[in-house]
Design a protein around this motif. Structure first.
Motif, PDB file in Angstrom:
ATOM      1  N   ALA A 149       5.170   8.761  -1.667  1.00 30.96           N
ATOM      2  CA  ALA A 149       6.582   9.005  -1.359  1.00 30.96           C
ATOM      3  C   ALA A 149       7.025   8.236  -0.121  1.00 30.96           C
ATOM      4  N   ALA A 150       6.062   7.786   0.686  1.00 31.31           N
ATOM      5  CA  ALA A 150       6.402   7.030   1.894  1.00 31.31           C
ATOM      6  C   ALA A 150       6.812   5.594   1.573  1.00 31.31           C
ATOM      7  N   LEU A 151       6.581   5.165   0.328  1.00 28.60           N
ATOM      8  CA  LEU A 151       6.899   3.797  -0.071  1.00 28.60           C
ATOM      9  C   LEU A 151       8.331   3.686  -0.581  1.00 28.60           C
ATOM     10  N   SER A 152       8.897   2.504  -0.428  1.00 28.05           N
ATOM     11  CA  SER A 152      10.222   2.244  -0.975  1.00 28.05           C
ATOM     12  C   SER A 152      10.122   2.067  -2.486  1.00 28.05           C
ATOM     13  N   PRO A 153      11.247   2.154  -3.215  1.00 27.07           N
ATOM     14  CA  PRO A 153      11.199   1.933  -4.661  1.00 27.07           C
ATOM     15  C   PRO A 153      10.575   0.589  -5.033  1.00 27.07           C
ATOM     16  N   ARG A 154      10.896  -0.470  -4.306  1.00 19.76           N
ATOM     17  CA  ARG A 154      10.332  -1.785  -4.589  1.00 19.76           C
ATOM     18  C   ARG A 154       8.822  -1.793  -4.335  1.00 19.76           C
ATOM     19  N   SER A 187       0.070  -6.132   1.600  1.00 21.46           N
ATOM     20  CA  SER A 187      -0.484  -5.815   2.925  1.00 21.46           C
ATOM     21  C   SER A 187       0.261  -4.644   3.561  1.00 21.46           C
ATOM     22  N   ARG A 188       1.589  -4.656   3.441  1.00 20.21           N
ATOM     23  CA  ARG A 188       2.395  -3.574   4.016  1.00 20.21           C
ATOM     24  C   ARG A 188       2.138  -2.257   3.286  1.00 20.21           C
ATOM     25  N   ILE A 189       2.011  -2.320   1.961  1.00 26.05           N
ATOM     26  CA  ILE A 189       1.744  -1.113   1.168  1.00 26.05           C
ATOM     27  C   ILE A 189       0.411  -0.495   1.569  1.00 26.05           C
ATOM     28  N   LEU A 190      -0.614  -1.325   1.673  1.00 23.60           N
ATOM     29  CA  LEU A 190      -1.934  -0.814   2.053  1.00 23.60           C
ATOM     30  C   LEU A 190      -1.888  -0.173   3.432  1.00 23.60           C
ATOM     31  N   ARG A 191      -1.159  -0.799   4.348  1.00 29.60           N
ATOM     32  CA  ARG A 191      -1.056  -0.265   5.707  1.00 29.60           C
ATOM     33  C   ARG A 191      -0.347   1.088   5.706  1.00 29.60           C
ATOM     34  N   LYS A 192       0.741   1.201   4.958  1.00 30.40           N
ATOM     35  CA  LYS A 192       1.485   2.462   4.891  1.00 30.40           C
ATOM     36  C   LYS A 192       0.646   3.584   4.286  1.00 30.40           C
ATOM     37  N   LEU A 193      -0.145   3.238   3.274  1.00 26.70           N
ATOM     38  CA  LEU A 193      -0.936   4.254   2.579  1.00 26.70           C
ATOM     39  C   LEU A 193      -2.252   4.565   3.285  1.00 26.70           C
ATOM     40  N   GLY A 194      -2.617   3.744   4.254  1.00 25.46           N
ATOM     41  CA  GLY A 194      -3.894   3.939   4.928  1.00 25.46           C
ATOM     42  C   GLY A 194      -5.068   3.552   4.049  1.00 25.46           C
ATOM     43  N   CYS A 195      -4.855   2.580   3.152  1.00 27.60           N
ATOM     44  CA  CYS A 195      -5.906   2.123   2.237  1.00 27.60           C
ATOM     45  C   CYS A 195      -6.460   0.787   2.728  1.00 27.60           C
ATOM     46  N   ASN A 197      -8.165  -1.354   0.632  1.00 24.20           N
ATOM     47  CA  ASN A 197      -8.176  -2.350  -0.436  1.00 24.20           C
ATOM     48  C   ASN A 197      -7.305  -1.894  -1.607  1.00 24.20           C
ATOM     49  N   ARG A 198      -7.145  -2.798  -2.585  1.00 26.43           N
ATOM     50  CA  ARG A 198      -6.262  -2.553  -3.725  1.00 26.43           C
ATOM     51  C   ARG A 198      -6.770  -1.424  -4.608  1.00 26.43           C
ATOM     52  N   VAL A 199      -8.073  -1.283  -4.709  1.00 21.58           N
ATOM     53  CA  VAL A 199      -8.637  -0.241  -5.566  1.00 21.58           C
ATOM     54  C   VAL A 199      -8.263   1.140  -5.049  1.00 21.58           C
ATOM     55  N   GLN A 200      -8.386   1.351  -3.749  1.00 21.86           N
ATOM     56  CA  GLN A 200      -8.034   2.654  -3.178  1.00 21.86           C
ATOM     57  C   GLN A 200      -6.565   2.971  -3.429  1.00 21.86           C
ATOM     58  N   ALA A 201      -5.700   1.965  -3.294  1.00 22.11           N
ATOM     59  CA  ALA A 201      -4.274   2.184  -3.550  1.00 22.11           C
ATOM     60  C   ALA A 201      -4.031   2.490  -5.026  1.00 22.11           C
ATOM     61  N   ALA A 202      -4.740   1.800  -5.913  1.00 23.29           N
ATOM     62  CA  ALA A 202      -4.595   2.036  -7.343  1.00 23.29           C
ATOM     63  C   ALA A 202      -5.037   3.446  -7.723  1.00 23.29           C
ATOM     64  N   MET A 203      -6.054   3.952  -7.032  1.00 31.34           N
ATOM     65  CA  MET A 203      -6.512   5.319  -7.287  1.00 31.34           C
ATOM     66  C   MET A 203      -5.424   6.330  -6.948  1.00 31.34           C
TER      67      MET A 203
END
Length: 209
Positions: A149-154, A187-195, A197-203
């Protein structure tokens, strides 16, 4: 020049990887090894920037060798069917991960990214790991949804495509943006989510559903 070590117990694989990397102007293969012990010794004899290590090797496997390579960035090589080792490598914070059947350009991009201090995961690894790791409980689902929910729609749109296993270039084609712009978004998405790598974000995307 990016100085690379290749460690694999299959000479044909090693020769193929070497040919791909040495077709570039900025990568030099300074050593090859047939097992993890030889790989560790090679990093001590040569100034190695990036070590490409097969996970399954005799004498000492790639994960054990990586743990003995302080100061050298490591990218693991693996094949399908090696799911448990993929998870072990990710848990240990290996900087990069590519499948042996990846495209030559993907391997080159991976070496350059890892040398630059970035994490690089072959997009196919994303789906491989998601299939391996079970979904969380309901509480975990709510936590994942809250973080997204912390991410923007884009950002959520781009993350959903990343979770499908698409590369930055492929995501860019879908949303009509340049690969460089997508790289910045990721890079910004991973930073916001505290992930890390891409796999952690995908999970998180999978678990939020």
């Amino acid at each position: 020049m990016i100085r690379v070590l290749i460690a694999d117990d299959e000479p044909l694989i090693t020769a193929g990887i070497r040919a791909v990397l040495e077709s570039t102007k900025d990568i030099e293969v300074v050593a090859c090894a047939g097992n993890g012990h030889e790989a560790v010794e090679a990093t001590r004899r040569h100034r190695v920037d990036v070590a490409l290590l097969d996970i399954a090797m005799p004498v000492m496997d790639g994960l054990a060798a990586a743990a003995r390579m302080a100061g050298t960035r490591v990218m693991m090589l693996t094949a399908f069917g090696d799911e448990e080792n993929v998870r072990r490598a990710l848990d240990r914070g290996v900087a990069g991960f590519v499948l042996k059947n990846c495209e030559p350009d993907e391997l080159i991009r991976g070496v350059r990214a890892v040398h630059a201090g970035q994490a690089f995961l072959s997009p196919a690894v994303t789906q491989l790991v998601l299939a391996l790791v079970p979904r969380g409980e309901d509480g975990h689902r709510r936590e994942a949804a809250g973080r997204l929910a912390a991410l923007s729609p884009r950002e959520n749109e781009i993350l959903a495509l990343v979770a499908e296993g698409l590369s930055n270039a492929e995501v860019g084609d879908r949303v009509h943006m340049s690969e460089a712009t997508i790289k910045t978004y990721v890079s910004r998405i991973l930073r916001k989510l505290g992930c890390s790598n891409r796999v952690q974000a995908a999970m998180l995307v999978r678990d939020a559903v």
